[in-house]
Design a protein around this motif. Structure first.
Motif, PDB file in Angstrom:
ATOM      1  N   MET A  46      -4.981  69.207  23.075  1.00  0.00           N
ATOM      2  CA  MET A  46      -4.727  70.524  22.358  1.00  0.00           C
ATOM      3  C   MET A  46      -6.072  71.224  21.965  1.00  0.00           C
ATOM      4  N   VAL A  47      -6.334  72.292  22.653  1.00  0.00           N
ATOM      5  CA  VAL A  47      -7.669  72.752  22.319  1.00  0.00           C
ATOM      6  C   VAL A  47      -7.199  73.779  21.105  1.00  0.00           C
ATOM      7  N   GLU A  48      -8.411  73.294  19.955  1.00  0.00           N
ATOM      8  CA  GLU A  48      -8.276  74.172  18.617  1.00  0.00           C
ATOM      9  C   GLU A  48      -8.610  75.486  18.976  1.00  0.00           C
ATOM     10  N   PRO A  49      -8.007  76.530  17.884  1.00  0.00           N
ATOM     11  CA  PRO A  49      -8.254  77.663  18.203  1.00  0.00           C
ATOM     12  C   PRO A  49      -9.371  78.167  17.562  1.00  0.00           C
ATOM     13  N   ARG A  50     -10.112  79.171  18.076  1.00  0.00           N
ATOM     14  CA  ARG A  50     -11.202  79.551  17.551  1.00  0.00           C
ATOM     15  C   ARG A  50     -11.073  80.389  16.210  1.00  0.00           C
ATOM     16  N   VAL A  51     -11.866  80.029  14.979  1.00  0.00           N
ATOM     17  CA  VAL A  51     -11.307  80.835  13.943  1.00  0.00           C
ATOM     18  C   VAL A  51     -12.301  82.064  14.226  1.00  0.00           C
ATOM     19  N   ARG A  52     -11.708  83.049  13.500  1.00  0.00           N
ATOM     20  CA  ARG A  52     -12.600  84.530  13.397  1.00  0.00           C
ATOM     21  C   ARG A  52     -12.943  84.784  11.893  1.00  0.00           C
ATOM     22  N   MET A  53     -14.162  84.927  11.783  1.00  0.00           N
ATOM     23  CA  MET A  53     -14.834  85.125  10.480  1.00  0.00           C
ATOM     24  C   MET A  53     -15.539  86.335  10.362  1.00  0.00           C
ATOM     25  N   LEU A  54     -15.122  87.146   8.974  1.00  0.00           N
ATOM     26  CA  LEU A  54     -16.083  88.342   9.001  1.00  0.00           C
ATOM     27  C   LEU A  54     -16.948  87.955   7.750  1.00  0.00           C
ATOM     28  N   VAL A  55     -18.266  88.252   7.730  1.00  0.00           N
ATOM     29  CA  VAL A  55     -18.947  87.913   6.600  1.00  0.00           C
ATOM     30  C   VAL A  55     -19.495  89.402   6.279  1.00  0.00           C
ATOM     31  N   VAL A  56     -19.108  89.875   5.098  1.00  0.00           N
ATOM     32  CA  VAL A  56     -19.408  91.404   4.828  1.00  0.00           C
ATOM     33  C   VAL A  56     -20.279  91.265   3.621  1.00  0.00           C
ATOM     34  N   PHE A  57     -21.221  92.128   3.602  1.00  0.00           N
ATOM     35  CA  PHE A  57     -22.276  91.735   2.498  1.00  0.00           C
ATOM     36  C   PHE A  57     -23.120  93.150   2.143  1.00  0.00           C
ATOM     37  N   TYR A  58     -23.788  93.142   1.099  1.00  0.00           N
ATOM     38  CA  TYR A  58     -24.610  94.188   0.570  1.00  0.00           C
ATOM     39  C   TYR A  58     -25.925  93.541   0.062  1.00  0.00           C
ATOM     40  N   SER A  59     -27.014  93.593   0.701  1.00  0.00           N
ATOM     41  CA  SER A  59     -28.225  93.221   0.279  1.00  0.00           C
ATOM     42  C   SER A  59     -29.336  94.156   0.085  1.00  0.00           C
ATOM     43  N   ARG A  60     -29.866  94.333  -0.977  1.00  0.00           N
ATOM     44  CA  ARG A  60     -31.101  95.512  -1.205  1.00  0.00           C
ATOM     45  C   ARG A  60     -32.354  94.776  -0.520  1.00  0.00           C
ATOM     46  N   THR A  61     -32.788  93.452  -1.055  1.00  0.00           N
ATOM     47  CA  THR A  61     -33.972  93.040  -1.040  1.00  0.00           C
ATOM     48  C   THR A  61     -34.059  91.988   0.236  1.00  0.00           C
ATOM     49  N   GLY A  62     -32.906  91.499   0.686  1.00  0.00           N
ATOM     50  CA  GLY A  62     -32.929  90.446   1.666  1.00  0.00           C
ATOM     51  C   GLY A  62     -32.358  88.981   1.046  1.00  0.00           C
ATOM     52  N   SER A  63     -32.003  88.827  -0.154  1.00  0.00           N
ATOM     53  CA  SER A  63     -31.714  87.387  -0.864  1.00  0.00           C
ATOM     54  C   SER A  63     -30.198  87.252  -0.193  1.00  0.00           C
ATOM     55  N   VAL A  64     -29.405  88.475  -0.464  1.00  0.00           N
ATOM     56  CA  VAL A  64     -27.939  87.916  -0.124  1.00  0.00           C
ATOM     57  C   VAL A  64     -27.820  88.032   1.257  1.00  0.00           C
ATOM     58  N   THR A  76      -9.699  77.425   7.216  1.00  0.00           N
ATOM     59  CA  THR A  76      -8.950  78.633   8.001  1.00  0.00           C
ATOM     60  C   THR A  76      -8.382  77.867   9.409  1.00  0.00           C
ATOM     61  N   ARG A  77      -9.104  76.959   9.881  1.00  0.00           N
ATOM     62  CA  ARG A  77      -8.369  76.509  11.224  1.00  0.00           C
ATOM     63  C   ARG A  77      -7.358  75.747  11.106  1.00  0.00           C
ATOM     64  N   ALA A  78      -7.233  74.865   9.846  1.00  0.00           N
ATOM     65  CA  ALA A  78      -6.042  74.275   9.545  1.00  0.00           C
ATOM     66  C   ALA A  78      -4.903  75.186   9.122  1.00  0.00           C
ATOM     67  N   LEU A  79      -4.953  76.228   8.673  1.00  0.00           N
ATOM     68  CA  LEU A  79      -3.876  77.232   8.505  1.00  0.00           C
ATOM     69  C   LEU A  79      -3.470  77.851   9.757  1.00  0.00           C
ATOM     70  N   VAL A  80      -4.447  78.037  10.575  1.00  0.00           N
ATOM     71  CA  VAL A  80      -4.303  78.912  11.845  1.00  0.00           C
ATOM     72  C   VAL A  80      -3.274  77.869  12.942  1.00  0.00           C
ATOM     73  N   ILE A  81      -3.831  76.465  12.645  1.00  0.00           N
ATOM     74  CA  ILE A  81      -3.072  75.495  13.636  1.00  0.00           C
ATOM     75  C   ILE A  81      -1.626  75.468  13.003  1.00  0.00           C
ATOM     76  N   ALA A  82      -1.489  75.385  11.739  1.00  0.00           N
ATOM     77  CA  ALA A  82      -0.165  75.266  10.927  1.00  0.00           C
ATOM     78  C   ALA A  82       0.685  76.441  11.188  1.00  0.00           C
ATOM     79  N   ASP A  83       0.188  77.521  11.865  1.00  0.00           N
ATOM     80  CA  ASP A  83       0.902  78.715  12.285  1.00  0.00           C
ATOM     81  C   ASP A  83       0.953  79.602  10.635  1.00  0.00           C
ATOM     82  N   GLU A  84       0.124  79.303  10.073  1.00  0.00           N
ATOM     83  CA  GLU A  84       0.307  79.868   8.570  1.00  0.00           C
ATOM     84  C   GLU A  84      -0.633  81.289   8.432  1.00  0.00           C
ATOM     85  N   MET A  85      -1.060  81.669   9.279  1.00  0.00           N
ATOM     86  CA  MET A  85      -2.053  82.815   9.457  1.00  0.00           C
ATOM     87  C   MET A  85      -1.237  84.187   9.896  1.00  0.00           C
ATOM     88  N   PRO A  86      -0.909  84.918   8.808  1.00  0.00           N
ATOM     89  CA  PRO A  86       0.011  85.969   8.988  1.00  0.00           C
ATOM     90  C   PRO A  86      -0.224  86.958  10.039  1.00  0.00           C
TER      91      PRO A  86
END
Length: 216
Positions: free
Chosen positions: A1-19, A198-208
């Motif tokens: 079984m091929v594991e599903p590829r998780v899709r992740m969004l990293v959304v941020f604001y950084s003024r000086t570069g630390s975040v 997240t991958r565990a939830l996708v595999i369990a079909d619990e990602m609405p």
């Protein structure tokens, strides 16, 4: 079984570069864990005149905006997991990030973010500068959106050296905005940990969002 590829969004604001540095570390670790990752930087809401009063703000904004697209509603709906990153301003999230969250009303109304995994990370200038308070503050909009809030806890040794059980963080006063290696390690763990759950939830079909997409 091929594991599903998780899709992740990293959304941020950084003024000086630390975040930004934390966001990049979390994103890189997520990719190494097999996820497809989108890094997105929210845009300034301050006027050009106000930005010009702070040394380097305009230049840093131009640099980051050239690297990272502005987040969209489509990005949020595409993702299985979303990490939100912000500096602490008087113990509150950056207005620029809050502006993005405030415009997710249509997604809230349709429930399109419900069930997605959510987490947060932050930066502050000084100890007790509000990084933990800010991380917890971001839990509230995630709850309203119906997301599955995922703290880091002490699930890795990295979290014993940096960050907090609520999410990765850095204190940058005196280091000119550069997180320590320990802070970046905590962010990397957060990225990997988020992908694993997240991958565990996708595999369990619990990602609405994915379940709805399969419906006729």
């Amino acid at each position: 079984m091929v594991e599903p590829r998780v899709r992740m969004l990293v959304v941020f604001y950084s003024r000086t570069g630390s975040v930004e540095a934390l966001a990049v570390a979390a994103g890189e670790a997520a990719r190494e864990a097999g996820a497809e990752v989108r890094l997105r930087r929210t845009r300034e809401v301050a006027s050009a005149e106000d930005m010009s009063k702070v040394e380097g703000w305009r230049e840093e904004a131009d640099r980051q905006n050239a690297l990272y697209p502005e987040p969209t509603h489509e990005d949020a709906e595409w993702a299985d997991a979303i990490l939100f990153g912000t500096p602490s301003y008087f113990g509150a999230p950056a207005t620029e990030l809050k502006n993005f969250l405030d415009r997710l009303g249509p997604q809230w109304k349709r429930g399109t973010l419900s069930g997605k995994v959510g987490g947060a990370f932050a930066a502050a200038s000084w100890p007790h500068g509000g990084s933990e308070v800010v991380t917890l503050a971001l839990y509230a909009p995630m709850a309203h959106l119906g997301m599955v809030i995922l703290p880091t806890g002490y699930t890795d040794e990295a979290m014993l050296e940096a960050g907090s059980p609520y999410g990765a963080s850095t204190i940058v006063g005196g280091r000119k905005g550069m997180p320590r290696q320990e802070d970046l390690d905590a962010a990397r763990h957060q990225g990997r940990h988020t992908v694993a759950i997240t991958r565990a939830l996708v595999i369990a079909d619990e990602m609405p969002s994915r379940t709805k997409a399969k419906s006729p």
